[in-house]
Design a protein around this motif. Sequence first.
Motif, mmCIF file in Angstrom:
data_model
loop_
_atom_site.group_PDB
_atom_site.id
_atom_site.type_symbol
_atom_site.label_atom_id
_atom_site.label_comp_id
_atom_site.label_asym_id
_atom_site.label_seq_id
_atom_site.Cartn_x
_atom_site.Cartn_y
_atom_site.Cartn_z
ATOM 1 N N HIS A 24 0.849 -1.200 0.000
ATOM 2 C CA HIS A 24 0.000 0.000 0.000
ATOM 3 C C HIS A 24 0.876 1.237 0.000
ATOM 4 C CE1 HIS A 24 -3.026 -2.882 1.563
ATOM 5 N NE2 HIS A 24 -2.008 -3.306 2.295
ATOM 6 N N TRP A 25 0.469 2.232 -0.768
ATOM 7 C CA TRP A 25 1.151 3.534 -0.700
ATOM 8 C C TRP A 25 0.730 4.230 0.575
ATOM 9 C CZ3 TRP A 25 5.254 4.674 -3.289
ATOM 10 C CH2 TRP A 25 5.461 4.157 -4.578
ATOM 11 N N TYR A 26 1.701 4.710 1.318
ATOM 12 C CA TYR A 26 1.388 5.453 2.540
ATOM 13 C C TYR A 26 0.501 6.659 2.235
ATOM 14 C CZ TYR A 26 1.737 8.828 6.197
ATOM 15 O OH TYR A 26 1.393 9.767 7.135
ATOM 16 N N HIS A 27 0.861 7.434 1.190
ATOM 17 C CA HIS A 27 0.119 8.681 0.947
ATOM 18 C C HIS A 27 -1.334 8.411 0.567
ATOM 19 C CE1 HIS A 27 1.762 7.718 -3.087
ATOM 20 N NE2 HIS A 27 0.626 8.234 -3.528
ATOM 21 N N GLU A 28 -1.585 7.279 -0.056
ATOM 22 C CA GLU A 28 -2.976 6.971 -0.408
ATOM 23 C C GLU A 28 -3.798 6.631 0.833
ATOM 24 O OE1 GLU A 28 -2.984 4.001 -3.491
ATOM 25 O OE2 GLU A 28 -2.141 5.399 -4.965
ATOM 26 N N LEU A 29 -3.234 5.815 1.699
ATOM 27 C CA LEU A 29 -3.969 5.462 2.922
ATOM 28 C C LEU A 29 -4.094 6.668 3.856
ATOM 29 C CD1 LEU A 29 -2.716 1.887 3.888
ATOM 30 C CD2 LEU A 29 -4.459 2.572 2.255
ATOM 31 N N ALA A 30 -3.042 7.501 3.894
ATOM 32 C CA ALA A 30 -3.041 8.636 4.818
ATOM 33 C C ALA A 30 -4.073 9.681 4.417
ATOM 34 C CB ALA A 30 -1.655 9.271 4.872
ATOM 35 N N ALA A 31 -4.339 9.781 3.110
ATOM 36 C CA ALA A 31 -5.260 10.808 2.618
ATOM 37 C C ALA A 31 -6.626 10.694 3.288
ATOM 38 C CB ALA A 31 -5.390 10.688 1.103
#
Length: 653
Positions: A243-250
Amino acid sequence: MSDQQMDTVLAETRKFPPSSEFSSKAHIKSMEEYQALHKRSIEDPEGFWSEVASELHWFKEWDTVLNDSEPPFFKWFEGGKTNICYNCLDRHLDGPNRDKPAIVWEGEPGDSATLTYAELHSLVCRFANVLKSLGVGKGDRVAIYLPMVVELPAAVLACARIGAVHNVVFAGFSSESIKDRVLDSQAKLVITADAGWRRGKILALKEIVDAGVEECDCVENVLVVKRGIEEEFAFSMKEGRDHWYHELAAGQSDDCPAEELDAEDMLFLLYTSGTTGKPKGIMHTQAGYMVYTYLTAKYVFDLKPEDVYWCTADVGWITGHSYLIYGPMQNAATVVVYEGAPNWPDNGRFWEIVEKYKVSIFYTAPTAIRAFMKWGDEFPQKCDLSSLRLLGTVGEAINPEAWIWYHELIGGKRCPIVDTYWQTETGGIILSPLPGVTPTKPGSATLPFFGIDPAVLTDGGEEVRAGILSVRQPWPGMTRGIWGDQERYKDTYWCKWDGKYYFPGDGARKDEDGYIWILGRVDDVVNVSGHRIGTAELESIYVEHPSVAESAVIGVAHEIKGQGLVSFVTVRQGFEGDETLSKALNALVAQKIGKFAMPERIVFSPDLPKTRSGKIMRRLLRDIAEGRELGNVTTLADPSIVESLQDQFNKGA
Ligand code: 7RM
């Protein structure tokens, strides 16, 4: 330490007292004050440490300060509920520190970012919510393999916040090292980045992680931070696992309450080398480590609100844990984080960073200082270093010549130098000058920190001038043991003197002023550029190769690295000890550990020097490798071997 280095140390008599200007403003101002506080900390450790702990935040106060009913399994602040991440961040949000820079970050290519304490708090909360969304909770192990980007301290703090156990793996380790650590700790999440920068080159971290976790069934998810590199490099994302961190963090909130943790809940695991082929997972828990790193950072670095503090260590080592993240942030310091190499794009990079951010406290390793010396005075001289007020060293003993250079060229003769001695296992600094108090002597870590009662002993436990370092009583920051192997913990650190004293594994000398001089490891651990490497780790790798019969790896004096490794290898009948094999063995070490563990030289020899009982005489190998006169060799099973070893050694030199 070589005999020659030992002679230099014994001859060192210079003393550098702190200026009265520095002392008058320091947290601890005089030798009398230090001595009185130290005495109190030894005679009444519970009183001393409970007062320190009271300066921090607790959800619930502790019932007992020290539980020593089951030595060597000491427990601190039992009954207390706290959270070290809360103490690093939330505690600062109500006052002026809220908008103070917590992290000033610089990437190797020159990109930069500043995060205030409020902003770092938000980032860490969001990160913690991402961890939760991946099913990570209290007690779960999380492996972290990241470059020195802001997300590295954020990931560490996010784990601490929710009570997950972080296990940072230095991003110079190989896939196999990641695998060993992930499997041993049974990590369910690995956090990495697509890539990082090192000396202008792209480190393909995700690829390395992929190879490492391939056979790790325990790993449920891999979280990938995007470093923001435009160039092409190889990596892939595995559907369902990555998983991309920035995608989940959004999609996450930047609010995440800090978990109310028990004082002895585990905070982290950090693997370090010992005397066997297998690195050990050193355990640290929340409260004791918190209190100890808080106080050592405050007093040893004399942290003040206006300081800009830079510890050049990577978070992958204990120094980065204790004195890049936890210690300084509990003290609300502004911390500089630099991603890259000291010699990129040129040899002046560190001094440009000092000038640019007006660094006031600078903490680095002797090996780096020796490299700077070699690169030339013009690099620091080109920069304005007048913001510096305090310098520190860590990782190995500093040779007096490097100390003086550091003092003059970097410190402009006005900055005290704190030579800090400690280990992964001690959690924090245990010997060091206090900068406003202790007259320093180049090469000595001087005197014990509060709560530390060191002694220099013989094997039999008698106090001597030169012998083995020991610590007589527990302190809050000490390790709670080895993950999954408490027998090894007892055997390694507590067996030497019947369980009465902690045994760090270093030789030491106490001088007429009571100052301690560390003389180097007394076990088979070699300190290469401040990184611990177990000789047994390399030896067990070599013998995996089909053409190797036996090997002995030793540490030898090295101009820059402090110590380097020399590997003596005997080959099986019918095989050739040549360049090709040498390359193959180096590649094997790079693959199993990492490039930084490769030896300076591999020497092939028909046999190794052994006693009649079959023990390899390492001392003799060291003498040969360092070109010393050989003493008595009559105890050897086969004395003729010495000549052929010397020939082999000189051939390659
Ligand atoms: C902090 C760190 C620990 C080993 C230790 C020593 C050596 C560290 C000094 C030092 C002399 C120093 N942790 N060591 N600091 N020797 N003077 N100031 O380095 O676990 O990676 O290594 O490093 O041998 O036992 S570590």
